[in-house]
Design a protein around this motif. Structure first.
Motif, PDB file in Angstrom:
ATOM      1  N   PHE A  18       0.855  -1.187   0.000  1.00 57.62           N
ATOM      2  CA  PHE A  18       0.000   0.000   0.000  1.00 57.62           C
ATOM      3  C   PHE A  18       0.897   1.245   0.000  1.00 57.62           C
ATOM      4  O   PHE A  18       1.175   1.821   1.053  1.00 57.62           O
ATOM      5  CB  PHE A  18      -0.901   0.017   1.235  1.00 57.62           C
ATOM      6  N   THR A  21      -1.623   5.158   0.373  1.00 60.27           N
ATOM      7  CA  THR A  21      -2.766   5.429   1.254  1.00 60.27           C
ATOM      8  C   THR A  21      -2.420   6.402   2.378  1.00 60.27           C
ATOM      9  O   THR A  21      -3.294   6.814   3.126  1.00 60.27           O
ATOM     10  CB  THR A  21      -3.301   4.127   1.882  1.00 60.27           C
ATOM     11  N   ASP A  48      -6.507   0.721   1.956  1.00 58.24           N
ATOM     12  CA  ASP A  48      -6.101  -0.222   3.001  1.00 58.24           C
ATOM     13  C   ASP A  48      -7.313  -0.755   3.756  1.00 58.24           C
ATOM     14  O   ASP A  48      -7.321  -1.911   4.185  1.00 58.24           O
ATOM     15  CB  ASP A  48      -5.076   0.411   3.949  1.00 58.24           C
ATOM     16  N   THR A  61       1.024  -7.554   4.669  1.00 59.69           N
ATOM     17  CA  THR A  61       0.770  -6.214   4.145  1.00 59.69           C
ATOM     18  C   THR A  61       1.892  -5.275   4.567  1.00 59.69           C
ATOM     19  O   THR A  61       2.397  -5.359   5.684  1.00 59.69           O
ATOM     20  CB  THR A  61      -0.575  -5.653   4.624  1.00 59.69           C
ATOM     21  N   ARG A  63       2.662  -1.078   4.405  1.00 56.16           N
ATOM     22  CA  ARG A  63       2.018   0.219   4.139  1.00 56.16           C
ATOM     23  C   ARG A  63       2.869   1.358   4.689  1.00 56.16           C
ATOM     24  O   ARG A  63       3.431   1.247   5.781  1.00 56.16           O
ATOM     25  CB  ARG A  63       0.639   0.265   4.783  1.00 56.16           C
ATOM     26  N   HIS A 148      -3.840  -0.122  -5.494  1.00 51.45           N
ATOM     27  CA  HIS A 148      -3.965   1.298  -5.819  1.00 51.45           C
ATOM     28  C   HIS A 148      -5.401   1.658  -6.151  1.00 51.45           C
ATOM     29  O   HIS A 148      -6.229   0.800  -6.421  1.00 51.45           O
ATOM     30  CB  HIS A 148      -3.111   1.647  -7.045  1.00 51.45           C
TER      31      HIS A 148
END
Length: 270
Positions: A18, A21, A48, A61, A63, A148
């Motif tokens: 991610f 975000t 997210d 994940t 981010r 995205h």
């Protein structure tokens, strides 16, 4: 772990990145910008949250909470354009997607860009690389999925209304064709519109890590925002953008994305 860098470890052969975000902007940078709203307008809003179910599938994940206005961790760190001849934004953007200036004065110089790379870009990719390497030791294949979204209408970047699903595989170079076909099938079964390697062929992350011969298969999924949130048909304003996140509104897209990620896992775990 750095506060702005969020890593959740799973055991399945799937890593979801991610990169866009985040909305955090250090004060020393924000005070130089023309508008706090413009600086955050092009975030991948709520993505997210939309993929929150992925952890239940065992996905890892990664981010960043830092805004892409500070540095875009999905751009070539050398500054080379991913889409030569087409409008795009830089490693450290100086304009919005719509061409509006982000800085009231001068943008970041080379020394400042280098500092931002060292502070945010390099740690993000060190974490991403570490998770891929960890999972690669246990699995023959690992899928890197770049999550995205973008407004459906951005005339400076593309003509007309963007399809719901925009799958990018660096024109087939970043992953096995069987993975592409499986994801396409999941998208098409959902009833949402889809294109593969259209306007968005995959950013630097997809192109850099996608090396099928080494067992790392990377793809980018750019969603048109209208598939899961209110997406203005007119140029956005602070009053209209971003629209709030609604679980009920996003539910059909979450169901479709669940099938997409399951297709990724089925490919990685034959």
């Amino acid at each position: 772990m750095m506060e702005w860098l969020e890593v959740h470890r799973g055991d399945a052969p799937l890593v979801i990145s991610f990169p866009h975000t985040g909305t955090l902007i250090p004060l020393e940078i924000e005070k130089r910008l023309t508008s706090p709203w413009l600086a955050r307008k092009d975030a991948d809003w709520w993505i997210d949250r939309l993929y929150g179910f992925a952890r239940e599938l065992g996905a890892t994940t990664v981010r960043t909470a830092i805004s892409r206005t500070v540095i875009d961790v999905n751009r070539d760190p050398s500054g080379v354009s991913l889409y030569p001849g087409q409008a795009t934004t830089e490693l450290c953007p100086t304009t919005t997607f719509d061409g509006e200036p982000l800085y009231a004065g001068d943008g970041p110089d080379e020394a400042e860009v280098a500092r931002r790379r060292a502070t945010y870009f390099e740690p993000y990719h060190a974490a991403l690389q570490a998770e891929l390497a960890r999972l690669r030791t246990d699995h023959g294949r690992v899928v890197l999925y770049e999550a995205h979204s973008i407004r459906s209408l951005v005339p400076r970047l593309f003509e007309g209304e963007l399809p719901n699903f925009n799958l990018g595989t660096n024109s087939g170079a970043s992953c096995d064709g069987a993975l592409t076909a499986a994801v396409e099938a999941a998208c098409d079964a959902s009833g949402y519109s889809r294109v593969t390697n259209g306007r968005f062929k995959g950013g630097w992350t997809t192109r850099h890590y996608g090396q099928p011969q080494t067992g790392i298969h990377a793809l980018q999924m750019e969603l048109a925002c209208r598939g899961y949130m209110d997406d203005p048909a007119t140029p956005p304003t602070p009053a209209s953008w971003p629209a709030p996140y609604s679980d009920a509104q996003a539910a059909p897209m979450r169901a479709a994305l669940t099938d997409v990620l399951k297709a990724c896992l089925a490919f990685a775990k034959p």
